[in-house]
Design an enzyme around this catalytic site. Sequence first.
Site, PDB file in Angstrom:
ATOM      1  N   GLY A 183       0.665  -1.416  -0.281  1.00 51.91           N
ATOM      2  CA  GLY A 183       0.018   0.223  -0.027  1.00 51.91           C
ATOM      3  C   GLY A 183       0.905   1.076   0.157  1.00 51.91           C
ATOM      4  O   GLY A 183       2.252   1.491  -0.616  1.00 51.91           O
ATOM      5  N   ASN A 184       0.034   2.019   0.529  1.00 51.82           N
ATOM      6  CA  ASN A 184       1.116   4.179   0.257  1.00 51.82           C
ATOM      7  C   ASN A 184       0.127   4.941   1.111  1.00 51.82           C
ATOM      8  O   ASN A 184      -0.709   4.603   1.945  1.00 51.82           O
ATOM      9  CB  ASN A 184       0.658   4.068  -0.798  1.00 51.82           C
ATOM     10  CG  ASN A 184      -0.264   4.750  -1.865  1.00 51.82           C
ATOM     11  OD1 ASN A 184      -0.751   5.716  -0.969  1.00 51.82           O
ATOM     12  ND2 ASN A 184      -1.225   3.804  -2.149  1.00 51.82           N
ATOM     13  N   ARG A 185       0.689   5.584   1.917  1.00 45.89           N
ATOM     14  CA  ARG A 185       0.551   6.357   2.312  1.00 45.89           C
ATOM     15  C   ARG A 185      -0.494   7.229   2.489  1.00 45.89           C
ATOM     16  O   ARG A 185      -0.909   8.352   3.201  1.00 45.89           O
ATOM     17  CB  ARG A 185       2.158   7.621   3.311  1.00 45.89           C
ATOM     18  CG  ARG A 185       2.852   6.892   3.524  1.00 45.89           C
ATOM     19  CD  ARG A 185       4.467   7.685   3.956  1.00 45.89           C
ATOM     20  NE  ARG A 185       5.197   6.650   4.605  1.00 45.89           N
ATOM     21  CZ  ARG A 185       5.354   6.421   5.601  1.00 45.89           C
ATOM     22  NH1 ARG A 185       4.538   6.210   6.881  1.00 45.89           N
ATOM     23  NH2 ARG A 185       6.009   5.590   5.744  1.00 45.89           N
ATOM     24  N   SER A 186      -1.284   7.519   1.170  1.00 51.99           N
ATOM     25  CA  SER A 186      -2.230   8.205   1.000  1.00 51.99           C
ATOM     26  C   SER A 186      -3.044   8.328   2.166  1.00 51.99           C
ATOM     27  O   SER A 186      -4.172   7.247   1.490  1.00 51.99           O
ATOM     28  CB  SER A 186      -2.549   8.132  -0.441  1.00 51.99           C
ATOM     29  OG  SER A 186      -3.444   9.377  -0.847  1.00 51.99           O
TER      30      SER A 186
END
Length: 235
Positions: free
Chosen positions: A33-36
């Site tokens: 995943g990512n930090r958005s």
Amino acid sequence: VVEARPAADLAGRHVVVSAGGTREPIDPVRFIGNRSSGRQGVALAVAALARGARVTLVAANLAGDLLAPVRARGAEVVEVSTTAELRSAVRGAATTADVVVMAAAVADFRPVAPPAAKIKKVAGRSPAPIELVENPDVLAELAAERLRVGQVVVGFAAETGDDDGTVLEHGRAKARRKGADLLVVNAVGHAVGFGTDDNEVTVVDGAGATVATAAGSKRVVADAVWDAVTSISST
Ligand code: CTP
Ligand code: CA
């Protein structure tokens, strides 16, 4: 001279906004995943609703309870998790959309074949590598295909500067690559951009030329994006 914006300059328009970050399963319990957080996409949806638009928000794994205010104001919300799900939801909604804004952080790669069972560790043995495959570029596809005639396609570019160029240099090059009408370029890192309340952006056109800059709350940035959209779609 301060010109008042028309009360409902997006009235009668259907806009699609993607928000959040996609997740790609590694196994049934883990993902890439990512930090958005989804806050900028939510601000875009709320601002568009305030300007009179019909809004479809494609929401990928939003932080906290960001969706409640969007639903309360009348947006249609489609919740997705993976890039494949986001792609099909965005493309489905885009067939009637005047504007599509890809604010979501879309995973570039996904594990090729996630196993149906949880990956177990084995004492003393190093883990098997995870083979990745590239995801389709949803924004570039939308820009190339234009699922509705005259549709305005807007991307976001989260950049860090590096040895090859500054944030803005990377943003301008990306704008020329993607084929979108507008690209909203912002600097990201641990302290700025992702998950914060404020944002600072440069909006560039498809040739990489600056059309607007904005700094402040994600709502201020959102309204600057809609201003840029209305200025290109009314000419
Ligand atoms: N995007 C997309 N589909 C992908 C990757 C990105 O639609 N598979 C969209 C994002 O929603 C965003 C824009 O493309 O609007 C730019 O995303 P970004 O990650 O900055 O660009 P990439 O082309 O993926 O380049 P890189 O990550 O290598 O900088
Ligand atoms: Ca990317």
